[in-house]
Design an enzyme around this catalytic site. Structure first.
Site, PDB file in Angstrom:
ATOM      1  N   GLU A   1      -1.630  -8.883   3.936  1.00 32.17           N
ATOM      2  CA  GLU A   1      -1.748  -9.123   5.236  1.00 32.17           C
ATOM      3  C   GLU A   1      -2.908  -8.799   6.084  1.00 32.17           C
ATOM      4  O   GLU A   1      -3.301  -9.493   7.286  1.00 32.17           O
ATOM      5  CB  GLU A   1      -0.544  -8.419   5.968  1.00 32.17           C
ATOM      6  CG  GLU A   1      -0.841  -6.776   6.375  1.00 32.17           C
ATOM      7  CD  GLU A   1      -1.207  -5.831   5.261  1.00 32.17           C
ATOM      8  OE1 GLU A   1      -1.236  -4.889   5.658  1.00 32.17           O
ATOM      9  OE2 GLU A   1      -1.006  -6.234   4.136  1.00 32.17           O
TER      10      GLU A   1
ATOM     11  N   HIS B   1      -3.660  -5.055   0.281  1.00 36.81           N
ATOM     12  CA  HIS B   1      -3.252  -5.534   1.770  1.00 36.81           C
ATOM     13  C   HIS B   1      -3.183  -7.035   1.684  1.00 36.81           C
ATOM     14  O   HIS B   1      -4.158  -7.503   2.228  1.00 36.81           O
ATOM     15  CB  HIS B   1      -4.042  -4.815   2.782  1.00 36.81           C
ATOM     16  CG  HIS B   1      -3.477  -3.373   3.215  1.00 36.81           C
ATOM     17  ND1 HIS B   1      -2.508  -3.029   3.802  1.00 36.81           N
ATOM     18  CD2 HIS B   1      -4.243  -2.375   2.621  1.00 36.81           C
ATOM     19  CE1 HIS B   1      -2.600  -1.775   3.905  1.00 36.81           C
ATOM     20  NE2 HIS B   1      -3.421  -1.256   3.120  1.00 36.81           N
TER      21      HIS B   1
ATOM     22  N   CYS C   1       0.836  -1.265  -0.072  1.00 35.28           N
ATOM     23  CA  CYS C   1       0.101   0.128   0.004  1.00 35.28           C
ATOM     24  C   CYS C   1       0.831   1.216   0.067  1.00 35.28           C
ATOM     25  O   CYS C   1       1.545   1.630  -0.923  1.00 35.28           O
ATOM     26  CB  CYS C   1      -0.967   0.018   1.263  1.00 35.28           C
ATOM     27  SG  CYS C   1      -2.282   1.190   0.742  1.00 35.28           S
TER      28      CYS C   1
END
Length: 257
Positions: free
Chosen positions: A199, A197, A105
């Site tokens: 994660e 993202h 990001c």
């Protein structure tokens, strides 16, 4: 600096460009734990550097790391805060050393800026939710050893209002979406930027939507629509984790570029 050491294996660093939210601290123990859970493997050592607070690894320690991850951030990657300029210098140094660097990001954007690309506010506004990323047909990512044939598109959680406008010289666009022209870019086998993202879980994004609503960054109707869209979509989390792990461990793009 915070350390998590599980043996004498490879050493990695998270360059955290965001303060931990209360939710992330309460549920996950902070974003550092989120990243290590997503990308770490047994026997590795992971160090945390709060670059947003001006904490950076020493230059003479860089050679001891096998890879670096740059987190997301509410800050603009094109801003000239001193810590952002220091981060750009560090990323230029790591590129020269050909160290593995994964940008997520904001990390994707600041990595692009540091290496000569251009970033800025997205003309289409905020992108919050789960979005399909189309993998370029020319990309050898379509088949990665030990992973099998990759789908032509992968869904990922997004939460950004800035984007890459122009990739650095020598970079290659790996993926795009109907919202963002540069969802993934790579340079050689040591630089990888991902706009989304990999994660994040959906509950982390739910918390971020509430935070953005409460600080008037987004409107209530937009927040409600984003949450509704999240209920109906699922990110391809396992695929993204495989991609990021294989990149950081040196097994993803060795034969691709």
């Amino acid at each position: 600096m915070v350390e998590i050491e599980e043996g004498g294996g490879k050493r990695y660093a998270l360059l955290q460009a965001v303060q931990d939210s209360e939710y992330a601290k309460k549920v996950y123990g902070g974003y550092f734990s989120v990243f290590v859970a997503a990308f770490g493997e047994e026997g590795e050592r992971w160090d945390l550097f709060m670059v947003v607070e001006g904490e950076f690894p020493a230059i003479d320690e860089l050679q001891n790391y096998h890879g670096f991850v740059i987190s997301g951030s509410p800050h603009d990657a094109y801003a000239n805060d001193s810590w952002i300029l220091d981060l750009c210098f560090l990323l230029q140094t790591l590129d020269t050393m050909e160290k593995k660097v994964l940008g997520i990001c904001f990390g994707h954007q600041v990595l692009c800026r540091a290496l000569g690309g251009k970033v800025g506010r997205a003309e289409t506004g905020w992108d919050i939710g789960v979005r399909k990323v189309q993998i370029m047909e020319s990309s050898e990512w379509r088949f990665v050893e030990d992973m099998g044939e990759m789908p032509s598109n992968l869904s990922i959680i997004e939460c950004h209002q800035d984007e890459v406008w122009e990739i650095p010289h020598g970079a290659q666009i790996i993926g795009f979406s109907d919202k963002t022209g540069v969802e993934i870019f790579a340079i050689g086998d040591h630089i990888l930027g991902i706009q989304g993202h990999p994660e994040y879980s959906k509950d982390i994004l739910y918390g971020l939507v509430d935070h953005l609503l409460n600080n008037y960054s987004i409107r209530r109707k937009f927040a409600e629509d984003a949450k509704l869209g999240l209920q109906a979509a699922e990110p391809d989390t396992k695929w993204w984790e495989k991609i990021c792990k294989k990149f950081l461990k040196g097994r993803l793009m060795e034969s691709a570029f």
